[in-house]
Design a protein around this motif. Structure first.
Motif, PDB file in Angstrom:
ATOM      1  N   UNK A 196       0.834  -1.209   0.000  1.00 52.40           N
ATOM      2  CA  UNK A 196       0.000   0.000   0.000  1.00 52.40           C
ATOM      3  C   UNK A 196       0.869   1.260   0.000  1.00 52.40           C
ATOM      4  N   UNK A 197       1.903   1.275   0.825  1.00 54.08           N
ATOM      5  CA  UNK A 197       2.806   2.430   0.891  1.00 54.08           C
ATOM      6  C   UNK A 197       3.512   2.650  -0.441  1.00 54.08           C
ATOM      7  N   UNK A 198       3.931   1.567  -1.092  1.00 53.87           N
ATOM      8  CA  UNK A 198       4.597   1.685  -2.387  1.00 53.87           C
ATOM      9  C   UNK A 198       3.648   2.252  -3.437  1.00 53.87           C
ATOM     10  N   UNK A 199       2.384   1.820  -3.400  1.00 58.49           N
ATOM     11  CA  UNK A 199       1.390   2.326  -4.358  1.00 58.49           C
ATOM     12  C   UNK A 199       1.143   3.814  -4.137  1.00 58.49           C
ATOM     13  N   UNK A 200       1.045   4.233  -2.880  1.00 55.30           N
ATOM     14  CA  UNK A 200       0.857   5.658  -2.571  1.00 55.30           C
ATOM     15  C   UNK A 200       2.053   6.473  -3.032  1.00 55.30           C
ATOM     16  N   UNK A 201       3.251   5.935  -2.836  1.00 58.80           N
ATOM     17  CA  UNK A 201       4.458   6.648  -3.256  1.00 58.80           C
ATOM     18  C   UNK A 201       4.498   6.828  -4.769  1.00 58.80           C
ATOM     19  N   UNK A 202       4.087   5.798  -5.503  1.00 62.74           N
ATOM     20  CA  UNK A 202       4.050   5.907  -6.976  1.00 62.74           C
ATOM     21  C   UNK A 202       3.053   6.968  -7.412  1.00 62.74           C
ATOM     22  N   UNK A 203       1.914   7.023  -6.714  1.00 64.97           N
ATOM     23  CA  UNK A 203       0.900   8.022  -7.048  1.00 64.97           C
ATOM     24  C   UNK A 203       1.429   9.440  -6.823  1.00 64.97           C
ATOM     25  N   UNK A 204       2.109   9.641  -5.685  1.00 64.88           N
ATOM     26  CA  UNK A 204       2.684  10.961  -5.389  1.00 64.88           C
ATOM     27  C   UNK A 204       3.749  11.316  -6.412  1.00 64.88           C
ATOM     28  N   UNK A 205       4.576  10.344  -6.773  1.00 70.99           N
ATOM     29  CA  UNK A 205       5.640  10.571  -7.748  1.00 70.99           C
ATOM     30  C   UNK A 205       5.065  10.986  -9.100  1.00 70.99           C
ATOM     31  N   UNK A 206       4.015  10.325  -9.530  1.00 62.45           N
ATOM     32  CA  UNK A 206       3.391  10.655 -10.815  1.00 62.45           C
ATOM     33  C   UNK A 206       2.799  12.057 -10.801  1.00 62.45           C
TER      34      UNK A 206
END
Length: 214
Positions: A196-206
């Protein structure tokens, strides 16, 4: 894996998130003066900062927790396990975030500084309007990776009595005939939350990519 086992392990999730979030927050803010000193034009300041960073990163987190809790705890009896853990992981986070910021700064072409100065911009304006957004964008993936690692490393805090996920898994294992189940439940919790944390980080990065690209 019984539901009672999983529910017991889940009791430690709020404490794990609090420990991870507070420690990472300290690192995000505290890493700034570290990287400022690390990239200073003064050799002595660079040497001191580099030495502190190497010491903080070179000593295992568990050793830091013991030093702070059992060492400072003798001088400061009021220090709680959670406070000691946040201090320990927070200091380590400062060192790691300083290196992440330094990597982000190194990735920004030096010509951008020169071009901004040629336009008459002040150093503070250059940093705020040009350099910082790019460093932030570049640092997000590395920060997320470190944050996930910090989330998992926080499990060692149970050794000084912090009631996080592994603490409750260990407590549950002592009261059941199948001692492996609580630790399997803890493993599942760590995996799910890391994803979940990795998915949130990818969203923020995008999102940052789109904003910086504008």
């Amino acid at each position: 894996m019984g539901s009672d086992v999983l529910l017991t392990v889940l009791k430690g999730v709020p404490m794990t998130l609090l420990l991870t979030g507070a420690s990472l927050g300290i690192g995000i803010v505290g890493g700034l003066p570290f990287v400022a000193a690390r990239t200073s034009k003064r050799p002595l300041l660079r040497m001191v900062s580099r030495s502190l960073i190497e010491i903080l990163r070179g000593i295992p987190p568990l050793v830091w927790l013991f030093i702070i809790y059992f060492g400072l705890g003798n001088s400061l009896p009021q220090i709680e396990p959670l406070q000691a853990a946040i201090i320990g992981f927070g200091l380590i986070s400062c060192a790691y975030m300083a290196e992440i910021y330094r990597g982000g700064l190194a990735a920004v072409h030096h010509g951008q500084w020169e071009a901004a100065r040629a336009l008459g911009m002040s150093t503070s304006s250059i940093v705020r309007k040009i350099i910082a957004p790019q460093v932030l964008r570049i640092s997000v993936p590395a920060t997320a990776t470190y944050g996930i690692g910090l989330f998992k490393d926080s499990s060692v805090a149970f050794t000084i009595g912090v009631t996080e996920v592994l603490y409750w898994a260990n407590e549950q294992s002592r009261s059941t005939s199948d001692a492996i189940k609580p630790f399997l439940a803890a493993a599942v919790v760590y995996i799910v939350m890391s994803v979940v944390c990795a998915a949130l980080a990818r969203s923020v990065d995008q999102r940052l990519q789109r904003r910086v690209a504008r």
